[in-house]
Design a protein around this motif. Structure first.
Motif, PDB file in Angstrom:
ATOM      1  N   MET A 180     -45.502  27.345  -8.879  1.00 17.36           N
ATOM      2  CA  MET A 180     -44.488  26.944  -7.907  1.00 17.36           C
ATOM      3  C   MET A 180     -44.774  27.543  -6.539  1.00 17.36           C
ATOM      4  N   GLY A 181     -45.195  28.856  -6.538  1.00 22.55           N
ATOM      5  CA  GLY A 181     -45.496  29.501  -5.270  1.00 22.55           C
ATOM      6  C   GLY A 181     -46.682  28.866  -4.584  1.00 22.55           C
ATOM      7  N   CYS A 182     -47.698  28.509  -5.376  1.00 27.68           N
ATOM      8  CA  CYS A 182     -48.886  27.876  -4.795  1.00 27.68           C
ATOM      9  C   CYS A 182     -48.536  26.524  -4.211  1.00 27.68           C
ATOM     10  N   CYS A 183     -47.714  25.758  -4.930  1.00 29.86           N
ATOM     11  CA  CYS A 183     -47.323  24.439  -4.434  1.00 29.86           C
ATOM     12  C   CYS A 183     -46.534  24.564  -3.142  1.00 29.86           C
ATOM     13  N   SER A 184     -45.592  25.522  -3.094  1.00 29.98           N
ATOM     14  CA  SER A 184     -44.789  25.725  -1.900  1.00 29.98           C
ATOM     15  C   SER A 184     -45.657  26.165  -0.728  1.00 29.98           C
ATOM     16  N   GLY A 185     -46.579  27.098  -0.979  1.00 30.82           N
ATOM     17  CA  GLY A 185     -47.467  27.562   0.080  1.00 30.82           C
ATOM     18  C   GLY A 185     -48.379  26.464   0.584  1.00 30.82           C
ATOM     19  N   ARG A 186     -48.924  25.675  -0.332  1.00 30.66           N
ATOM     20  CA  ARG A 186     -49.801  24.580   0.062  1.00 30.66           C
ATOM     21  C   ARG A 186     -49.041  23.518   0.851  1.00 30.66           C
ATOM     22  N   CYS A 187     -47.841  23.216   0.430  1.00 26.60           N
ATOM     23  CA  CYS A 187     -47.039  22.214   1.152  1.00 26.60           C
ATOM     24  C   CYS A 187     -46.710  22.701   2.563  1.00 26.60           C
ATOM     25  N   THR A 188     -46.368  23.979   2.681  1.00 23.40           N
ATOM     26  CA  THR A 188     -46.064  24.531   4.007  1.00 23.40           C
ATOM     27  C   THR A 188     -47.298  24.513   4.897  1.00 23.40           C
ATOM     28  N   LEU A 189     -48.446  24.896   4.342  1.00 21.49           N
ATOM     29  CA  LEU A 189     -49.678  24.890   5.125  1.00 21.49           C
ATOM     30  C   LEU A 189     -50.061  23.474   5.523  1.00 21.49           C
ATOM     31  N   ALA A 190     -49.878  22.506   4.629  1.00 24.52           N
ATOM     32  CA  ALA A 190     -50.166  21.115   4.972  1.00 24.52           C
ATOM     33  C   ALA A 190     -49.253  20.640   6.097  1.00 24.52           C
ATOM     34  N   PHE A 191     -47.988  21.054   6.063  1.00 29.13           N
ATOM     35  CA  PHE A 191     -47.055  20.692   7.138  1.00 29.13           C
ATOM     36  C   PHE A 191     -47.480  21.308   8.463  1.00 29.13           C
ATOM     37  N   ILE A 192     -47.918  22.571   8.428  1.00 26.66           N
ATOM     38  CA  ILE A 192     -48.383  23.236   9.651  1.00 26.66           C
ATOM     39  C   ILE A 192     -49.613  22.527  10.208  1.00 26.66           C
ATOM     40  N   CYS A 193     -50.536  22.141   9.327  1.00 31.13           N
ATOM     41  CA  CYS A 193     -51.724  21.398   9.777  1.00 31.13           C
ATOM     42  C   CYS A 193     -51.324  20.078  10.437  1.00 31.13           C
ATOM     43  N   GLY A 194     -50.344  19.402   9.852  1.00 29.48           N
ATOM     44  CA  GLY A 194     -49.866  18.157  10.451  1.00 29.48           C
ATOM     45  C   GLY A 194     -49.276  18.384  11.831  1.00 29.48           C
ATOM     46  N   MET A 195     -48.497  19.451  11.994  1.00 28.67           N
ATOM     47  CA  MET A 195     -47.927  19.775  13.301  1.00 28.67           C
ATOM     48  C   MET A 195     -49.019  20.111  14.307  1.00 28.67           C
ATOM     49  N   GLN A 196     -50.048  20.814  13.844  1.00 34.40           N
ATOM     50  CA  GLN A 196     -51.161  21.132  14.739  1.00 34.40           C
ATOM     51  C   GLN A 196     -51.876  19.867  15.203  1.00 34.40           C
ATOM     52  N   LEU A 197     -52.080  18.928  14.285  1.00 37.94           N
ATOM     53  CA  LEU A 197     -52.764  17.692  14.658  1.00 37.94           C
ATOM     54  C   LEU A 197     -51.951  16.902  15.685  1.00 37.94           C
ATOM     55  N   VAL A 198     -50.647  16.798  15.468  1.00 35.58           N
ATOM     56  CA  VAL A 198     -49.799  16.048  16.407  1.00 35.58           C
ATOM     57  C   VAL A 198     -49.815  16.701  17.787  1.00 35.58           C
ATOM     58  N   SER A 199     -49.649  18.022  17.828  1.00 36.91           N
ATOM     59  CA  SER A 199     -49.576  18.717  19.113  1.00 36.91           C
ATOM     60  C   SER A 199     -50.910  18.704  19.850  1.00 36.91           C
ATOM     61  N   VAL A 200     -52.013  18.861  19.114  1.00 36.01           N
ATOM     62  CA  VAL A 200     -53.305  18.895  19.798  1.00 36.01           C
ATOM     63  C   VAL A 200     -53.746  17.499  20.234  1.00 36.01           C
ATOM     64  N   LEU A 201     -53.330  16.452  19.517  1.00 35.43           N
ATOM     65  CA  LEU A 201     -53.636  15.094  19.971  1.00 35.43           C
ATOM     66  C   LEU A 201     -52.892  14.788  21.270  1.00 35.43           C
ATOM     67  N   GLU A 202     -51.636  15.230  21.362  1.00 36.24           N
ATOM     68  CA  GLU A 202     -50.897  15.062  22.621  1.00 36.24           C
ATOM     69  C   GLU A 202     -51.588  15.813  23.746  1.00 36.24           C
ATOM     70  N   ARG A 203     -52.044  17.008  23.451  1.00 33.62           N
ATOM     71  CA  ARG A 203     -52.733  17.809  24.459  1.00 33.62           C
ATOM     72  C   ARG A 203     -54.075  17.182  24.836  1.00 33.62           C
ATOM     73  N   GLN A 204     -54.748  16.595  23.865  1.00 32.16           N
ATOM     74  CA  GLN A 204     -56.029  15.947  24.144  1.00 32.16           C
ATOM     75  C   GLN A 204     -55.862  14.788  25.106  1.00 32.16           C
ATOM     76  N   VAL A 205     -54.814  13.994  24.923  1.00 29.01           N
ATOM     77  CA  VAL A 205     -54.557  12.876  25.831  1.00 29.01           C
ATOM     78  C   VAL A 205     -54.314  13.379  27.252  1.00 29.01           C
ATOM     79  N   ILE A 206     -53.506  14.431  27.374  1.00 25.51           N
ATOM     80  CA  ILE A 206     -53.205  14.991  28.696  1.00 25.51           C
ATOM     81  C   ILE A 206     -54.471  15.530  29.355  1.00 25.51           C
ATOM     82  N   ASP A 207     -55.321  16.209  28.576  1.00 31.35           N
ATOM     83  CA  ASP A 207     -56.561  16.750  29.139  1.00 31.35           C
ATOM     84  C   ASP A 207     -57.526  15.637  29.532  1.00 31.35           C
ATOM     85  N   PHE A 208     -57.540  14.528  28.780  1.00 29.83           N
ATOM     86  CA  PHE A 208     -58.367  13.383  29.177  1.00 29.83           C
ATOM     87  C   PHE A 208     -57.892  12.819  30.512  1.00 29.83           C
TER      88      PHE A 208
END
Length: 206
Positions: A1-29
């Protein structure tokens, strides 16, 4: 259960990073910021690999992702220092972020909230012919503080990602050790019961 919760949280953080850095990439372009564009692109690739490692139980991918986050946080600290002109850094330098290929600045300089851009005609004699000379006024927030806010968000997400990446690698390693302990993939292997034949041949008399 702990591994699943940790993995889900990390996957969510990765998703947030992708969204934020794609927005930043557009602005930098849009601002022709070549050094951030290349760094953002590398960050996107490694975050995708980290997300893959999280979903597929690949601790090496997650470890590499965590190591990159240290570099990514260092880069964003440099961006904050650059825009706040810490030490000898100057945000008016063309060499640092644009590789001296253009005189462009941050896209937020002209497009920030409330900013009004007014062309100045005729331009001063020292201004390059292929560049326009403008006056910017009325900005609710200066562009350097917007850039600092973006970098601060990246540092926060990277710090959370680093903590959860270490946690997930630890949990995956513990699960693998536990599985080996109960005989999942032990070095002895599994040997089925061997059948021995006690059948003896007897002569037949006709």
């Amino acid at each position: 259960m702990g591994c699943c919760s940790g993995r889900c949280t990390l996957a969510f953080i990765c998703g947030m990073q992708l969204v934020s850095v794609l927005e930043r990439q557009v602005i930098d372009f849009l601002g022709y910021q070549w050094a951030p564009i290349l760094t953002n692109f590398l960050h996107i690739i490694i975050v995708i690999l980290g997300l893959f490692g999280t979903i597929q139980f690949r601790p090496r991918y997650v470890t590499g992702y965590a190591a990159w986050l240290v570099v990514w946080m260092t880069w964003n600290v440099f961006i904050i220092c650059f825009y706040l002109e810490v030490g000898d850094l100057s945000r008016d330098s063309d060499l640092v972020l644009t590789f001296n290929l253009s005189m462009h600045r941050s896209w937020w300089m002209e497009n920030g909230p409330g900013c009004k851009v007014t062309p100045i005609n005729p331009p001063p004699s020292w201004a390059p012919e292929d560049h326009r000379y403008i006056s910017i006024s009325g900005c609710l927030m200066d562009f350097q503080f917007i850039e600092v806010a973006h970098s601060s968000l990246q540092i926060l997400l990277a710090l959370m990602g680093f903590i959860y990446a270490c946690y997930v690698v630890k949990l995956i390693s513990e699960e693998e050790d536990s599985f080996d302990f109960i005989g999942g993939f032990d070095s002895y292997g599994y040997q089925g019961p061997q059948k021995t034949s006690h059948l003896q041949l007897q002569p037949m008399y006709m």
